[in-house]
Scaffold this motif. Structure first.
Motif, PDB file in Angstrom:
ATOM      1  N   ALA A   1      -4.733  -7.239   0.001  1.00  0.00           N
ATOM      2  CA  ALA A   1      -6.127  -6.819   0.201  1.00  0.00           C
ATOM      3  C   ALA A   1      -6.983  -7.083  -1.044  1.00  0.00           C
ATOM      4  O   ALA A   1      -8.198  -7.229  -0.936  1.00  0.00           O
ATOM      5  CB  ALA A   1      -6.181  -5.335   0.558  1.00  0.00           C
TER       6      ALA A   1
ATOM      7  N   CYS B   1      -8.449  -5.305  -3.112  1.00  0.00           N
ATOM      8  CA  CYS B   1      -9.711  -4.603  -2.820  1.00  0.00           C
ATOM      9  C   CYS B   1     -10.523  -4.280  -4.069  1.00  0.00           C
ATOM     10  O   CYS B   1     -11.684  -3.912  -3.976  1.00  0.00           O
ATOM     11  CB  CYS B   1      -9.427  -3.323  -2.049  1.00  0.00           C
ATOM     12  SG  CYS B   1      -8.759  -2.014  -3.089  1.00  0.00           S
ATOM     13  N   LYS B   2      -9.906  -4.370  -5.255  1.00  0.00           N
ATOM     14  CA  LYS B   2     -10.623  -3.974  -6.471  1.00  0.00           C
ATOM     15  C   LYS B   2     -11.545  -5.105  -6.918  1.00  0.00           C
ATOM     16  O   LYS B   2     -11.082  -6.113  -7.459  1.00  0.00           O
ATOM     17  CB  LYS B   2      -9.637  -3.639  -7.596  1.00  0.00           C
ATOM     18  CG  LYS B   2      -8.610  -2.592  -7.213  1.00  0.00           C
ATOM     19  CD  LYS B   2      -9.261  -1.245  -7.016  1.00  0.00           C
ATOM     20  CE  LYS B   2      -8.295  -0.204  -6.526  1.00  0.00           C
ATOM     21  NZ  LYS B   2      -8.925   0.947  -5.911  1.00  0.00           N
TER      22      LYS B   2
ATOM     23  N   CYS C   1      -0.402  -6.455  -3.204  1.00  0.00           N
ATOM     24  CA  CYS C   1      -1.200  -6.145  -2.026  1.00  0.00           C
ATOM     25  C   CYS C   1      -2.182  -7.279  -1.771  1.00  0.00           C
ATOM     26  O   CYS C   1      -2.963  -7.643  -2.655  1.00  0.00           O
ATOM     27  CB  CYS C   1      -1.953  -4.834  -2.236  1.00  0.00           C
ATOM     28  SG  CYS C   1      -3.066  -4.467  -0.881  1.00  0.00           S
TER      29      CYS C   1
ATOM     30  N   GLY D   1       0.800  -1.227   0.000  1.00  0.00           N
ATOM     31  CA  GLY D   1       0.000   0.000   0.000  1.00  0.00           C
ATOM     32  C   GLY D   1       0.825   1.266   0.000  1.00  0.00           C
ATOM     33  O   GLY D   1       0.280   2.367   0.142  1.00  0.00           O
TER      34      GLY D   1
ATOM     35  N   GLU E   1      -0.180  -2.536  -7.289  1.00  0.00           N
ATOM     36  CA  GLU E   1       0.973  -2.897  -6.466  1.00  0.00           C
ATOM     37  C   GLU E   1       0.692  -4.212  -5.752  1.00  0.00           C
ATOM     38  O   GLU E   1      -0.473  -4.596  -5.592  1.00  0.00           O
ATOM     39  CB  GLU E   1       1.278  -1.799  -5.465  1.00  0.00           C
ATOM     40  CG  GLU E   1       0.243  -1.526  -4.415  1.00  0.00           C
ATOM     41  CD  GLU E   1       0.821  -0.579  -3.374  1.00  0.00           C
ATOM     42  OE1 GLU E   1       1.625  -1.060  -2.575  1.00  0.00           O
ATOM     43  OE2 GLU E   1       0.489   0.613  -3.390  1.00  0.00           O
TER      44      GLU E   1
ATOM     45  N   PHE F   1      -6.382   1.827   3.402  1.00  0.00           N
ATOM     46  CA  PHE F   1      -6.950   0.520   3.723  1.00  0.00           C
ATOM     47  C   PHE F   1      -5.995  -0.295   4.603  1.00  0.00           C
ATOM     48  O   PHE F   1      -6.358  -1.338   5.119  1.00  0.00           O
ATOM     49  CB  PHE F   1      -7.279  -0.254   2.440  1.00  0.00           C
ATOM     50  CG  PHE F   1      -8.478   0.289   1.689  1.00  0.00           C
ATOM     51  CD1 PHE F   1      -9.174   1.392   2.154  1.00  0.00           C
ATOM     52  CD2 PHE F   1      -8.909  -0.304   0.520  1.00  0.00           C
ATOM     53  CE1 PHE F   1     -10.274   1.903   1.467  1.00  0.00           C
ATOM     54  CE2 PHE F   1     -10.010   0.193  -0.181  1.00  0.00           C
ATOM     55  CZ  PHE F   1     -10.682   1.305   0.292  1.00  0.00           C
ATOM     56  N   HIS F   2      -4.770   0.192   4.774  1.00  0.00           N
ATOM     57  CA  HIS F   2      -3.796  -0.462   5.654  1.00  0.00           C
ATOM     58  C   HIS F   2      -3.641   0.337   6.952  1.00  0.00           C
ATOM     59  O   HIS F   2      -2.622   0.225   7.633  1.00  0.00           O
ATOM     60  CB  HIS F   2      -2.449  -0.585   4.939  1.00  0.00           C
ATOM     61  CG  HIS F   2      -2.538  -1.343   3.648  1.00  0.00           C
ATOM     62  ND1 HIS F   2      -2.308  -2.690   3.563  1.00  0.00           N
ATOM     63  CD2 HIS F   2      -2.882  -0.936   2.401  1.00  0.00           C
ATOM     64  CE1 HIS F   2      -2.491  -3.082   2.301  1.00  0.00           C
ATOM     65  NE2 HIS F   2      -2.850  -2.040   1.581  1.00  0.00           N
TER      66      HIS F   2
ATOM     67  N   THR G   1      -5.642  -6.015  -7.647  1.00  0.00           N
ATOM     68  CA  THR G   1      -5.049  -4.910  -6.897  1.00  0.00           C
ATOM     69  C   THR G   1      -5.011  -3.665  -7.782  1.00  0.00           C
ATOM     70  O   THR G   1      -5.265  -3.728  -8.986  1.00  0.00           O
ATOM     71  CB  THR G   1      -3.603  -5.227  -6.453  1.00  0.00           C
ATOM     72  OG1 THR G   1      -2.753  -5.131  -7.596  1.00  0.00           O
ATOM     73  CG2 THR G   1      -3.484  -6.607  -5.846  1.00  0.00           C
ATOM     74  N   CYS G   2      -4.634  -2.559  -7.158  1.00  0.00           N
ATOM     75  CA  CYS G   2      -4.551  -1.293  -7.894  1.00  0.00           C
ATOM     76  C   CYS G   2      -3.284  -1.211  -8.731  1.00  0.00           C
ATOM     77  O   CYS G   2      -3.066  -0.211  -9.411  1.00  0.00           O
ATOM     78  CB  CYS G   2      -4.584  -0.139  -6.908  1.00  0.00           C
ATOM     79  SG  CYS G   2      -3.206  -0.224  -5.744  1.00  0.00           S
TER      80      CYS G   2
ATOM     81  N   CYS H   1      -1.681   3.687   1.374  1.00  0.00           N
ATOM     82  CA  CYS H   1      -3.114   3.469   1.181  1.00  0.00           C
ATOM     83  C   CYS H   1      -3.814   3.319   2.540  1.00  0.00           C
ATOM     84  O   CYS H   1      -3.376   2.549   3.387  1.00  0.00           O
ATOM     85  CB  CYS H   1      -3.293   2.199   0.353  1.00  0.00           C
ATOM     86  SG  CYS H   1      -4.967   1.579   0.326  1.00  0.00           S
TER      87      CYS H   1
ATOM     88  N   ARG I   1       0.962   4.877  -3.366  1.00  0.00           N
ATOM     89  CA  ARG I   1      -0.070   5.781  -3.884  1.00  0.00           C
ATOM     90  C   ARG I   1       0.590   6.989  -4.536  1.00  0.00           C
ATOM     91  O   ARG I   1       1.657   7.440  -4.105  1.00  0.00           O
ATOM     92  CB  ARG I   1      -1.007   6.241  -2.765  1.00  0.00           C
ATOM     93  CG  ARG I   1      -2.026   5.185  -2.392  1.00  0.00           C
ATOM     94  CD  ARG I   1      -3.094   5.709  -1.478  1.00  0.00           C
ATOM     95  NE  ARG I   1      -4.280   6.170  -2.176  1.00  0.00           N
ATOM     96  CZ  ARG I   1      -5.206   5.379  -2.697  1.00  0.00           C
ATOM     97  NH1 ARG I   1      -5.092   4.069  -2.627  1.00  0.00           N
ATOM     98  NH2 ARG I   1      -6.260   5.886  -3.298  1.00  0.00           N
TER      99      ARG I   1
HETATM  100  S1  SF4 Z   1      -5.932  -1.987  -0.533  1.00  0.00           S
HETATM  101 FE1  SF4 Z   1      -6.518  -1.783  -2.674  1.00  0.00          FE
HETATM  102  S2  SF4 Z   1      -6.039   0.357  -3.239  1.00  0.00           S
HETATM  103 FE2  SF4 Z   1      -4.953  -0.130  -1.331  1.00  0.00          FE
HETATM  104  S3  SF4 Z   1      -2.918  -0.805  -1.991  1.00  0.00           S
HETATM  105 FE3  SF4 Z   1      -4.188  -2.650  -1.764  1.00  0.00          FE
HETATM  106  S4  SF4 Z   1      -5.046  -3.038  -3.793  1.00  0.00           S
HETATM  107 FE4  SF4 Z   1      -4.255  -0.938  -3.788  1.00  0.00          FE
END
Ligand code: SF4
Length: 639
Positions: A330, A332-333, A328, A58, A326, A535-536, A323-324, A533, A61
């Motif tokens: 999460a 999240c996408k 990650c 994260g 990177e 979200f972390h 992921t966005c 990011c 960005r």
């Molecule tokens: S949580 Fe989502 S937006 Fe944030 S770094 Fe991970 S993939 Fe990218």
């Protein structure tokens, strides 16, 4: 390890550039540097944090700062993953000044340690955005607008890169409105993937095009700096703090965004809607005056039973996630085909405008994105216009459309058809998007909705702003709030529309709420200034300072720099007291629900409810100023 902040200042008028260096310690990242640069001259800045390219998930960005055209104040917006490739330019920040004579693409490339190549190349926007079709016409599918420009920039310049590159682009909304964002996407085989990432809020698409004449930026390079990549060392920090290794702590902290077994869904869309129940906001906030049973029934039938169900079946069950850009955990996408789905845009251009069906929401979100709008602002704005149409305060001719919305009230909601009525409302949204871009009827948002509404009041004597939920800043600044039913989203903070405020749903007396907003600003800045990011945030809020302490020995200096940046941002706070009756209703209905539904017996809460019942205008004014006191007394410049 980066020891200086390298800022490439580019004059878009001439293409001339110069590199400036700021020692780490004087400035730490894109936000405190952005505040500094913005204080010197009009500029749009974008750059990364000190840990770009590091092993922290994260940390890549791309953070944008500058004077926001719609908020009319200093603003910070960021784009997921777009900093990873930017880091290969071997600089920390680009500061764009001046204005190209013709709309242009900014090309940045740095190969094999040479200087950054900078070119400003003109582009025929109408031809690219609309594919040679009629200017202003609104295609219903395909890669037009911001997508077409992104593709064009990649196709035209991509061959010049020997390594990874990426681009971001504005759409037609950037030309004539003040709230256009910037679109990017990670690349797959040299082409933009369907995983959109946005610097959406704050109107930086409008700013880049209108103030600097730049419609898109493409960048990349081969500089490999010594970024922090020692996992053993990072693990030792995390074990000391959390008794867990970095990867384990991060995996646990990002459950919501990946898949939460508690709700059997994932991502912001899935988890927020799964637990929303009676807090559902729909039909331009009209649900706030419904009974709890009515809201719950709407949520059960149209959201849990349809909108969310479709999402779970089509996206979660098929594990359509990415992921966005990177690495990650999460992921999240969440997406279905070309449609990437997040809670806020699919709420603002979803239930808020009377859409509860994925097909209808996909149509309008895609159109908004292609046009280049900030989807949250567009949703809030269109919900307001649709409300005015529904009440007959504006006519379809006024807005250049052919229909009025099919909305419902609490008792009549059983008749609302999730598919057919959503589709009808989506068609109206499509017409309204076309009307904004073409300035049909009396619609002209080029200077923002407040200025437009003032003109209507002058000409017709109708005060249409009373149905618009927004925060006001200075004379013309505006922002549609984050989509949560809580007073924090309307707090008088210096930057609104993102999570620089407390949006928890518990009751806090307003002065304490102001304090909580101030504290959240500082915590969020610790992450934004490090390019991390949010979200972390479960570890990022504290670990970024710890990491700076371990790598640079400058923890207190970092925290102090963030506090100074927060107080400088607040010193320009031009928040204006709520102008809209709908804002007051959001706050007073929240207070009543806390008592009546959540069973909150706090005497302070009872006191405020009584005050709103006795004299709503006076109570709201006091409530707003109490919040402001809590903000100011906690964001004083202590130097
Ligand atoms: S949580 Fe989502 S937006 Fe944030 S770094 Fe991970 S993939 Fe990218």
């Amino acid at each position: 390890m980066k020891t200086t902040q390298k800022v490439l200042s580019i004059d878009a008028t001439t293409g001339f550039y110069r590199l400036r260096r700021y020692p780490v310690g004087d400035y730490f990242g894109p936000v405190d540097l952005g505040v500094h640069l913005d204080g010197q001259r009009s500029c749009l800045n974008f750059g990364t944090g000190l840990f770009a390219g590091s092993i922290f998930p994260g940390s890549n960005r791309l953070v944008f700062t500058g004077f926001s055209p719609n908020w009319r104040g200093f603003y910070v917006s960021s784009m997921g993953g777009a900093g990873l490739v930017f880091d290969n330019l071997g600089i920390n920040l680009v500061s764009l000044v001046g204005k190209a004579a013709r709309p242009s693409i900014l090309y940045l490339n740095r190969e094999h340690g040479e200087e950054v190549e900078v070119e400003v190349e003109p582009v025929d926007l109408d031809r690219i955005w609309y594919g040679g079709g009629e200017t202003g016409s609104l295609p219903r599918s395909g890669r037009w607008g911001a997508y077409a420009l992104l593709d064009h920039a990649l196709a035209r310049f991509g061959g010049r890169y020997s390594a990874d590159h990426r681009a971001f682009a504005a759409g037609p909304a950037a030309l004539d409105t003040d709230f256009a964002g910037l679109l990017s996407a990670p690349l797959k085989d040299g082409r933009a993937s369907d995983i959109d990432t946005w610097a959406g809020r704050g109107g930086f698409g409008s700013k880049m095009l209108q103030d600097h004449g730049i419609a898109a930026v493409i960048y990349g390079g081969t500089v490999a700096e010594e970024d922090f990549r020692d996992r053993r060392v990072a693990d030792s920090w995390f074990e000391e703090k959390y008794q867990q290794k970095l990867a384990v702590k991060d995996f646990e902290a990002t459950t919501k965004y990946r898949f939460d077994p508690k709700f059997e869904t994932g991502g912001t869309f899935g988890v927020n809607y799964a637990q929303m129940g009676g807090r559902l906001i729909a039909f331009n906030y009209r649900t706030l005056s419904w009974t709890e049973e009515e809201r719950k029934s709407l949520h059960a039938r149209l959201v849990a039973g349809h909108y969310l169900k479709q999402f779970n079946e089509e996206t979660i069950a098929t594990k359509s996630q990415a992921t966005c850009g990177e690495p990650c955990a999460a992921v999240c996408k969440k997406y279905r085909g070309e449609f990437k789905k997040d809670y806020e845009p699919y709420q603002a251009l979803g239930p808020l405008v009377g859409i509860f069906d994925q097909r209808a929401a996909e149509l309008v979100n895609r159109a908004s994105d292609a046009a280049g709008f900030d989807a949250i602002s567009l949703g809030g704005l269109l919900a307001w216009l649709m409300d005015l149409l529904d009440r007959g305060e504006l006519s379809p001719e006024d807005l250049g459309v052919t229909r009025i919305p099919r909305w419902t009230d609490g008792p009549g909601q059983a008749a609302f058809d999730a598919t057919a009525d959503s589709a009808h409302n989506a068609e109206l949204v499509m017409e309204l998007i076309g009307s904004i871009l073409d300035k049909r009827g009396i619609l002209d948002l080029s200077e923002g909705p407040r200025k437009w509404a003032r003109r209507i009041r002058k000409e017709r004597g109708t005060r249409i702003l009373d149905r618009f939920v927004y925060t006001a800043n200075g004379r013309k600044g505006w922002m549609v709030p984050n989509q949560y039913w809580t007073p924090g989203v309307l707090a008088p903070m210096a930057i609104m529309g993102k999570y620089y405020m407390h949006y928890g749903t518990e009751f806090l007396p307003p002065r304490e709420l102001g304090k909580a907003c101030a504290e959240r600003l500082e915590k969020e800045l610790r992450m934004d200034n490090a390019g991390l990011c949010r979200f972390h945030r479960a570890w990022g809020e504290e670990m970024m300072a710890e990491a700076i302490s371990s790598v640079y020995g400058l923890k207190e200096e970092y925290l102090s720099a963030v506090s100074v940046a927060a107080s400088r941002i607040n010193s320009r706070n031009a928040a204006v007291y709520w102008e809209s009756a709908a804002d007051l209703e959001l706050v007073s209905s929240f207070l009543r629900r806390r008592r009546d539904v959540e069973g909150d017996t706090n005497p302070e809460l009872a006191k405020w409810i009584a005050a709103f019942e006795a004299d709503p205008a006076e109570a709201a004014l006091s409530y707003w100023f109490e919040m402001r006191k809590g903000i100011d007394e906690n964001l004083r410049d202590f130097l």
